[in-house]
Design a protein around this motif. Structure first.
Motif, PDB file in Angstrom:
ATOM      1  N   SER A 153      36.890  28.650  44.407  1.00  0.00           N
ATOM      2  CA  SER A 153      36.949  29.908  45.866  1.00  0.00           C
ATOM      3  C   SER A 153      38.037  29.603  46.313  1.00  0.00           C
TER       4      SER A 153
ATOM      5  N   SER B  74      34.752  36.588  40.204  1.00  0.00           N
ATOM      6  CA  SER B  74      35.241  37.775  40.816  1.00  0.00           C
ATOM      7  C   SER B  74      36.832  38.423  40.661  1.00  0.00           C
TER       8      SER B  74
ATOM      9  N   SER C 172      36.105  42.410  45.249  1.00  0.00           N
ATOM     10  CA  SER C 172      36.171  41.707  46.933  1.00  0.00           C
ATOM     11  C   SER C 172      37.307  42.561  46.917  1.00  0.00           C
TER      12      SER C 172
ATOM     13  N   ASP D 166      39.863  41.733  49.173  1.00  0.00           N
ATOM     14  CA  ASP D 166      38.716  40.646  50.461  1.00  0.00           C
ATOM     15  C   ASP D 166      38.632  40.971  51.511  1.00  0.00           C
ATOM     16  N   SER D 167      37.995  43.050  51.222  1.00  0.00           N
ATOM     17  CA  SER D 167      37.495  42.791  52.519  1.00  0.00           C
ATOM     18  C   SER D 167      36.328  43.345  52.378  1.00  0.00           C
ATOM     19  N   LEU D 168      35.934  43.412  51.224  1.00  0.00           N
ATOM     20  CA  LEU D 168      34.037  43.108  51.172  1.00  0.00           C
ATOM     21  C   LEU D 168      33.406  41.724  50.501  1.00  0.00           C
ATOM     22  N   LYS D 169      32.380  41.982  51.054  1.00  0.00           N
ATOM     23  CA  LYS D 169      31.559  40.144  51.048  1.00  0.00           C
ATOM     24  C   LYS D 169      30.435  40.822  49.548  1.00  0.00           C
ATOM     25  N   PRO D 170      30.314  39.904  48.568  1.00  0.00           N
ATOM     26  CA  PRO D 170      29.394  40.430  48.183  1.00  0.00           C
ATOM     27  C   PRO D 170      27.769  41.079  48.538  1.00  0.00           C
TER      28      PRO D 170
ATOM     29  N   SER E 219      39.865  40.222  43.125  1.00  0.00           N
ATOM     30  CA  SER E 219      39.918  41.140  44.278  1.00  0.00           C
ATOM     31  C   SER E 219      40.788  42.827  43.855  1.00  0.00           C
TER      32      SER E 219
ATOM     33  N   HIS F 137      32.445  40.077  41.762  1.00  0.00           N
ATOM     34  CA  HIS F 137      32.258  40.806  42.013  1.00  0.00           C
ATOM     35  C   HIS F 137      33.202  40.979  42.399  1.00  0.00           C
TER      36      HIS F 137
ATOM     37  N   ASN G 251      38.500  32.081  49.288  1.00  0.00           N
ATOM     38  CA  ASN G 251      38.388  33.429  50.169  1.00  0.00           C
ATOM     39  C   ASN G 251      37.040  33.616  50.205  1.00  0.00           C
TER      40      ASN G 251
ATOM     41  N   SER H 220      34.599  34.631  48.263  1.00  0.00           N
ATOM     42  CA  SER H 220      32.867  35.851  47.291  1.00  0.00           C
ATOM     43  C   SER H 220      33.141  34.818  46.236  1.00  0.00           C
TER      44      SER H 220
END
Length: 209
Positions: A12, A121, A170, A173-177, A123, A168, A14, A16
């Motif tokens: 990983s 995951s 992301s 990288d603006s959203l987390k699970p 992006s 997932h 970032n 996620s």
């Protein structure tokens, strides 16, 4: 009977994939497993890492929390769950390097019959989650793992994830699970553990026969 032993080996950058890994671990523990969570290490130089904001700092933070996966971890496990972000629609080189390093165990036949499963995951939407998970099925088959997908065998699967494994997106990288994606990951941990337990029970019965 001893607890099923589950290794979660992931990469990983970032967080996620890390978050999914820990949710899978939670589900496995809830189902009665003994769990090891391991993060594979970077292969690129510090110079390359410095070109991506936060990569070096995130790597240092995660590497301080997780040991690197080893051959001994894979031999110890009854089930191995691989996790990766997508890299151009396929597996990350960091996770692939770990899998490639299991050749010694493969040669000795020590991975035959263990449970195998995958999660990942990406992006961007349609960024390769499903193709990435399916690409890992190939080396898993070569290692002799018994591949355990998720199918649609739990209500959580109708809200998130894929039939191949937890996923997932992301959005750069603006959203987390969210709760739905974490529910799929926890289900994956439970399912892998249940299958591993069943195989262990079958071995005990075979040995007693």
């Amino acid at each position: 009977m001893s607890k099923p032993k589950v290794l979660i080996a992931f990469y990983s950058r970032n967080s996620s994939t890390e978050i999914l890994a820990n949710a899978i671990a939670q589900g496995a523990i809830e189902e009665g497993a003994e769990v090891r969570v391991r993060r594979t290490r970077e292969l690129v130089s510090d110079e390359v890492m410095s070109q991506i904001p936060g990569w070096s700092d995130n790597a240092k933070a995660m590497n301080s929390k997780y040991e690197a996966p080893s051959e001994a971890d894979a031999e110890w496990a009854d089930a191995i769950v691989f996790g990766t972000p997508t890299r151009f629609g396929s597996i990350s080189s960091e996770l692939k390097a770990y899998i490639d390093g299991l050749g010694g165990l493969w040669f000795q036949g020590k991975l035959n019959g263990k449970v195998g499963s995958v999660f990942g995951s990406t992006s961007s939407l349609h960024g390769g989650n499903e193709s990435t998970l399916l690409s890992i099925y190939t080396p898993m088959a070569h290692l002799g793992l018994i591949i355990v997908p998720l199918g649609y065998s739990d209500p959580a699967m109708f809200k998130a994830g894929t039939p191949y494994g937890a996923t997932h997106v992301s959005a750069r990288d603006s959203l987390k699970p969210d709760d739905d994606h974490l529910a799929v990951a926890r289900f994956q941990g439970r399912r892998v553990t249940a299958v591993a337990r069943g195989l262990l029970h079958a071995k005990v019965l075979a040995a007693a026969a």
